[in-house]
Enzyme design. Structure first.
Site, PDB file in Angstrom:
ATOM      1  N   THR A  93       0.811  -1.226   0.000  1.00  0.00           N
ATOM      2  CA  THR A  93       0.000   0.000   0.000  1.00  0.00           C
ATOM      3  C   THR A  93       0.843   1.275   0.000  1.00  0.00           C
ATOM      4  O   THR A  93       0.288   2.369  -0.022  1.00  0.00           O
ATOM      5  CB  THR A  93      -0.872   0.042   1.265  1.00  0.00           C
ATOM      6  OG1 THR A  93       0.010  -0.046   2.400  1.00  0.00           O
ATOM      7  CG2 THR A  93      -1.867  -1.092   1.298  1.00  0.00           C
ATOM      8  N   LYS A  94       2.157   1.144   0.060  1.00  0.00           N
ATOM      9  CA  LYS A  94       2.997   2.325   0.250  1.00  0.00           C
ATOM     10  C   LYS A  94       3.233   3.083  -1.066  1.00  0.00           C
ATOM     11  O   LYS A  94       2.889   2.603  -2.143  1.00  0.00           O
ATOM     12  CB  LYS A  94       4.328   1.913   0.884  1.00  0.00           C
ATOM     13  CG  LYS A  94       4.170   1.240   2.244  1.00  0.00           C
ATOM     14  CD  LYS A  94       3.502   2.151   3.258  1.00  0.00           C
ATOM     15  CE  LYS A  94       3.649   1.681   4.690  1.00  0.00           C
ATOM     16  NZ  LYS A  94       2.675   0.662   5.093  1.00  0.00           N
TER      17      LYS A  94
END
Ligand SMILES: Cc1ncc(COP(=O)(O)O)c(C=O)c1O
Length: 365
Positions: A180-181
């Site tokens: 998700t980064k």
């Protein structure tokens, strides 16, 4: 519209990564090769440091930093408003975790009050990719006490403040490349950055079962390496980090310009500074019920994802024994009042407008 858990990579980056993966698979060099070195050089450039060491997660990067500082048996100050991993990594390295108060930004007075001679490190977390304006002062407080400042930069790829990038304020910084980064190395991954050659050398050994260049196990380590495939996927994105972060910032600025009101305030970012755009954080005015606000936004077709951390660590069952008698007013207030507006890579204009219309309607209603 539902906020995606993680956004797809743009086609051009997929093609670059696939070509590299094919080459890696045909070469048989699957770990600790030239793709890891290239990736590490790009990560060091991002943080403005001499060294970057790629590992298998942000949690590992934190744990290795703490181990390198020999925190075992001593206290590590960790903000209560953070990810589980920040505190868990210090605990895994043998430290006694002591929580301090933090909203979006750390409470410097609370840190100063907790800085006893027993403290081996202070951790600051760049929540959502926002850099506290107080970071230089925090670095001064830690330097004065002779305690290393560690940055948990898991959200902060590409953020900077007055010419200093995230990763440039402390002795070392930990980065996450989880799915998700802002940058991902294929789902899992991490790195630590530092100007300290001893921390970097320790990390290179620790990630490879504690081995030195002759293959002898000279320190306690683990199988904490990043794969060559992960590194190649990360490099394909890092090339475009500045452009990507600028695009995220444009969305944040647009939300702020169109939606800021007494009911919804946005953190100020200095014009010469930059956020990573991992999250677009906004604060609801006092007395506005977040659940009702979310429901009102959803009625207009936009399902808001959860906040960054809606439950600080002092309220998490696994950390119930820490700081039981302390109050954390900033953390509780932030946890209760903040929202994250939809923001991901390559959001299109239509979606941005849909969000603005839905939030405007919820504020108006
Ligand atoms: C602030 C923070 N620190 C550390 C971590 C741990 O990173 P990883 O999931 O790569 O282990 C995360 C990840 O989600 C995070 O958000």
């Amino acid at each position: 519209m539902i906020v995606p858990f993680a956004a797809a990579l743009p086609e051009a980056e997929v093609r670059v990564a696939l070509a590299a993966i094919e080459e890696i698979l045909r070469s048989g060099n699957l770990v600790l090769g030239r793709h890891t070195e290239t990736f590490e050089a790009a990560v060091a450039a991002m943080a403005g440091t001499h060294h970057a060491v790629a590992v298998n997660s942000g949690s590992t990067a934190l744990e290795i930093i703490f181990r390198s500082l020999e925190v075992s048996g001593r206290a590590v100050l960790v903000p209560t408003n953070t990810n589980y991993a920040t505190a868990a990594a210090a605990g895994n390295a043998g430290a006694r975790v002591q929580l301090y108060d933090s909203g979006l930004y750390p409470d410097l007075d609370d840190i100063a009050a907790r800085l006893t001679p027993d403290v081996a490190a202070v951790v600051v977390v760049h929540i959502g990719g926002y850099l506290s304006p107080d970071l230089p002062e925090l670095a001064r407080i830690c330097a004065h006490a002779g305690v290393p400042l560690i940055e948990d930069a898991a959200h902060a790829h590409g953020a900077h403040q007055a010419g200093t990038p995230a990763g440039g304020f402390g002795l070392a910084a930990a980065w996450s490349f989880f799915a998700t980064k802002v940058i991902t190395t294929g789902g899992e991954g991490g790195a630590l950055t530092t100007n300290d050659p001893d921390v970097a050398a320790f990390a290179r050994r620790a990630r490879n079962q504690g081995k030195d260049d002759n293959g002898r196990h000279i320190i306690a380590g683990n199988s904490w390496r990043m794969t060559e495939i992960g590194a190649a996927i990360g490099s394909a994105q890092l090339e475009h980090l500045t452009r990507d972060v600028d695009a995220r910032r444009e969305v944040i600025d647009r939300y702020a310009a169109e939606l800021a009101s007494p009911g919804l305030t946005f953190p100020t970012v200095a014009p010469q500074g930059q956020v990573s755009g991992h999250k677009c954080v906004t604060l609801l005015g006092e007395g506005i019920d977040r659940t009702a606000f979310r429901a009102a936004v959803a009625e207009h077709g936009v399902a808001l994802a959860r906040g960054v951390y809606e439950q600080p660590l002092h309220g998490q069952p696994v950390f119930a024994a820490l700081n039981v008698t302390d109050a954390f007013p900033s953390a509780d207030d932030f946890a209760d009042r903040h929202l994250c507006l939809p923001l991901w890579r390559s959001m299109d204009n239509e979606t941005i407008e849909q969000v603005i219309t839905a939030v405007e309607a919820a504020i108006g209603g």
